[in-house]
Scaffold this active site. Structure first.
Site, PDB file in Angstrom:
ATOM      1  N   ASP A 179       1.006  -1.193  -0.186  1.00 32.30           N
ATOM      2  CA  ASP A 179      -0.215  -0.060  -0.148  1.00 32.30           C
ATOM      3  C   ASP A 179       1.043   1.138  -0.061  1.00 32.30           C
ATOM      4  O   ASP A 179       1.625   1.556   0.876  1.00 32.30           O
ATOM      5  CB  ASP A 179      -0.986  -0.018   1.229  1.00 32.30           C
ATOM      6  CG  ASP A 179      -1.943   1.130   1.083  1.00 32.30           C
ATOM      7  OD1 ASP A 179      -1.428   2.144   0.692  1.00 32.30           O
ATOM      8  OD2 ASP A 179      -3.154   0.672   1.501  1.00 32.30           O
ATOM      9  N   HIS A 180       0.949   1.820  -1.057  1.00 31.05           N
ATOM     10  CA  HIS A 180       2.055   3.033  -1.320  1.00 31.05           C
ATOM     11  C   HIS A 180       1.912   4.034  -0.212  1.00 31.05           C
ATOM     12  O   HIS A 180       2.627   4.901   0.060  1.00 31.05           O
ATOM     13  CB  HIS A 180       2.175   3.463  -2.613  1.00 31.05           C
ATOM     14  CG  HIS A 180       1.150   4.330  -3.149  1.00 31.05           C
ATOM     15  ND1 HIS A 180       0.143   4.089  -3.392  1.00 31.05           N
ATOM     16  CD2 HIS A 180       1.173   5.668  -3.399  1.00 31.05           C
ATOM     17  CE1 HIS A 180      -0.739   5.067  -4.000  1.00 31.05           C
ATOM     18  NE2 HIS A 180      -0.135   6.073  -3.620  1.00 31.05           N
ATOM     19  N   HIS A 242      -5.964   2.527   0.724  1.00 34.12           N
ATOM     20  CA  HIS A 242      -5.631   3.647   1.571  1.00 34.12           C
ATOM     21  C   HIS A 242      -6.190   4.349   2.673  1.00 34.12           C
ATOM     22  O   HIS A 242      -5.690   4.539   3.742  1.00 34.12           O
ATOM     23  CB  HIS A 242      -5.088   4.737   0.610  1.00 34.12           C
ATOM     24  CG  HIS A 242      -4.618   4.257  -0.739  1.00 34.12           C
ATOM     25  ND1 HIS A 242      -3.652   3.274  -0.825  1.00 34.12           N
ATOM     26  CD2 HIS A 242      -4.974   4.546  -2.025  1.00 34.12           C
ATOM     27  CE1 HIS A 242      -3.225   3.119  -2.005  1.00 34.12           C
ATOM     28  NE2 HIS A 242      -3.963   3.933  -2.920  1.00 34.12           N
TER      29      HIS A 242
HETATM   30  C1  BG6 Z   1      -3.792   4.799  -6.274  1.00 32.15           C
HETATM   31  C2  BG6 Z   1      -5.194   4.858  -7.063  1.00 32.15           C
HETATM   32  O1  BG6 Z   1      -3.777   3.686  -5.445  1.00 32.15           O
HETATM   33  O2  BG6 Z   1      -3.605   5.961  -5.427  1.00 32.15           O
HETATM   34  C3  BG6 Z   1      -5.337   6.106  -8.019  1.00 32.15           C
HETATM   35  O3  BG6 Z   1      -5.240   3.709  -7.982  1.00 32.15           O
HETATM   36  C4  BG6 Z   1      -4.838   7.230  -7.066  1.00 32.15           C
HETATM   37  O4  BG6 Z   1      -6.578   6.395  -8.413  1.00 32.15           O
HETATM   38  C5  BG6 Z   1      -3.609   7.058  -6.342  1.00 32.15           C
HETATM   39  O5  BG6 Z   1      -4.838   8.420  -7.968  1.00 32.15           O
HETATM   40  C6  BG6 Z   1      -3.353   8.365  -5.252  1.00 32.15           C
HETATM   41  O6  BG6 Z   1      -2.209   8.155  -4.809  1.00 32.15           O
HETATM   42  P1  BG6 Z   1      -1.283   9.653  -4.187  1.00 32.15           P
HETATM   43  O7  BG6 Z   1      -0.237   9.012  -3.806  1.00 32.15           O
HETATM   44  O8  BG6 Z   1      -1.205  10.371  -5.827  1.00 32.15           O
HETATM   45  O9  BG6 Z   1      -2.185  10.233  -3.399  1.00 32.15           O
END
Ligand code: BG6
Length: 493
Positions: A179-180, A242
């Site tokens: 989960d980034h 997230h």
């Molecule tokens: C991803 C989603 O997991 O997270 C995207 O699939 C979203 O739709 C993105 O834009 C948002 O990540 P961050 O790091 O830009 O907030």
């Protein structure tokens, strides 16, 4: 810290994720000294490339990513290989196995393997099975770790099926579900703020907190991902992963050690305590929206239904505001508002903890003023800050004003910023699963969301959807689910 030497095998090596994120991050790891000098990288794809062509492509990815210092490139390029595999038929798996073993022996790697699946999720099961059948999931000599990224299924049933397929060959300690968001510095800071300071935790419960709002707003639209997004919508795309992680970090009890299983145990307890949505009364807890045409940064942008690849009658939600309760002693009665949407006014991710008002205001009679409750804002991105609002006296005659105490997360820090994938790869190499999803949590979150998704997928789903203008703050109808205190003091999501 450098991880142990390892053969890093990247499936989907000619794909977008590898090009934009993985390869620049592997190069960063190499420059930071976190990639052991014996380690090597094997790109795997369907295309018939030779090692030289693959190296050239990867060098191009660094240029595209804006990497300026390429002085360490030659050193890494010499450890880059390519192997063509058709995972559907299995053609090329033997050659891949042989190449890994050959590199292992030549470089004294000790049997360690990291398999990064930078491929569409539909290929996860096939690749895990191929690796297992080829004997490549075995940890007889070194470690064998498999890395996958969400979505982990599309509901509880498919998530369990995917897990069963992976677990046929890999055990849970070998599986790293990314989960980034967890790799973001400011997200990691939530636990530090809560559990390395004595002043917040005594106030961190139903007695002092009125509500918590977690927002992940984006100004981007669906981009080129309509095919995926039409199936997912905002609930699967942002909430099952997230938003649930941010919720757990805010609500969990302190683990006894900062250690993967203990941290993940506490998150799991939060998910177990989520109050199921009342069947048939979804509207009291959920507002869904879809963006219409509008303006973002002075630029006209189309409605969701006019985006390339989106059907004109699509009822896919691009926005959701969800009111969630956690049934335990700490949080009884405290609403958590989870808000996420695309094409909103600006990109910002933040957690706003709204404390209760003073129980009695001795100033009210004299000043006739309303005293705002204290607010703690954990700003995750793009600003990386912690802000506390409180009351002070205005200089002069007795009069109150609300002021902000601000901490800039990057103030005084010289370290160059690295992408979240650098942290992810580093932790996989070190075998640290703290920032990765554990399967029980994945299933609990799907268990919570699946009935909601089913109800949302009913034939009248279009009627549930409120249209909002691109560039706005989302549908006004969120007011229907906000608590009176939220409405009164202007902290609308
Ligand atoms: C991803 C989603 O997991 O997270 C995207 O699939 C979203 O739709 C993105 O834009 C948002 O990540 P961050 O790091 O830009 O907030």
């Amino acid at each position: 810290r450098a991880g142990p030497p390892c053969v890093v095998v990247v499936f989907g090596a000619t794909g977008d994720l590898t090009f934009r994120k993985l390869f620049p991050s592997l190069y960063d790891l190499h420059c930071l000294g976190s990639l052991d000098s014996r380690s090597c990288i094997v790109g795997v794809g369907r295309s018939a490339l030779d090692h030289a062509a693959f190296r050239e492509r990867m060098r191009e990815s660094l240029t595209q990513a804006g990497v300026e210092d390429l002085s360490r490139w030659d050193d890494l390029a010499a450890r880059l290989y390519y192997c063509s595999v058709d995972v559907d038929t299995g053609t090329g798996m033997d050659a891949l196995h042989a190449l890994c073993n050959e590199l292992d022996t030549a470089r004294q790697i000790g049997g360690n393997r990291l398999y990064y699946l930078a491929v569409p999720p539909t290929a996860y099961e096939t690749i895990a099975t191929r690796l297992g059948q080829a004997g490549m999931a075995s940890e007889a000599q070194g470690f064998a770790r498999i890395v996958i990224e969400k979505p982990f299924g599309s509901d509880l049933v498919t998530a369990k099926a995917l897990d069963a397929a992976i677990h046929q060959h890999f055990t849970e300690h070998q599986v790293f579900r990314i989960d980034h968001y967890l790799a973001k510095e400011t997200v990691q800071n939530i636990m530090v703020l809560r559990f390395a300071n004595a002043i917040f935790e005594p106030l961190w419960d139903r007695r002092y907190i009125d509500h918590v709002r977690i927002t992940a707003a984006e100004s981007l639209g669906v981009e080129h991902r309509a095919a995926f997004y039409e199936q997912a919508g905002v609930l699967r795309d942002m909430f099952q992963n997230h938003m649930m992680q941010l919720l757990a970090l805010c609500a969990m009890e302190p683990p006894s050690q900062f250690e993967a299983e203990l941290v993940r145990d506490e998150k799991t307890k939060v998910y177990r305590a989520l109050r199921p949505f009342p069947v048939g009364r979804l509207n009291e807890h959920l507002v869904l929206g879809q963006y219409g045409a509008g303006m973002i940064d002075d630029r006209k942008v189309p409605a969701y239904v006019d985006e390339p690849g989106v059907p004109a009658d699509s009822a896919t939600p691009t926005y959701a505001c969800m009111k969630v309760f956690i049934d335990n002693w700490r949080w009884q009665g405290v609403p958590f508002y989870l808000v996420s949407g695309k094409r909103l006014r600006r990109k910002h991710t933040e957690i706003v903890v709204k404390f209760k008002e003073v129980p009695y205001s001795m100033f009210r009679k004299v000043l006739g003023e309303h005293i705002s409750a204290n607010t703690l804002i954990l700003s995750i991105q793009p600003r990386e800050e912690v802000i506390l609002t409180f009351q002070t006296k205005l200089p002069g005659p007795m009069c109150l004003r609300t002021v902000r105490m601000e901490f800039d997360y990057n103030a005084g820090v010289k370290r160059p910023k690295t992408d979240a994938y650098v942290k992810v790869l580093q932790d996989v190499l070190l075998g640290d699963q703290t920032l990765f999803w554990r399967q029980d949590s994945v299933e609990l979150c799907w268990g919570f969301l699946t009935p909601i998704l089913q109800e949302c997928d009913c034939p009248d789903k279009a009627e549930r959807l409120y249209l909002y203008r691109a560039g706005s703050d989302g549908p006004q109808e969120v007011r229907h689910i906000l608590s009176p205190a939220t409405m009164q003091h202007g902290t609308t999501p």
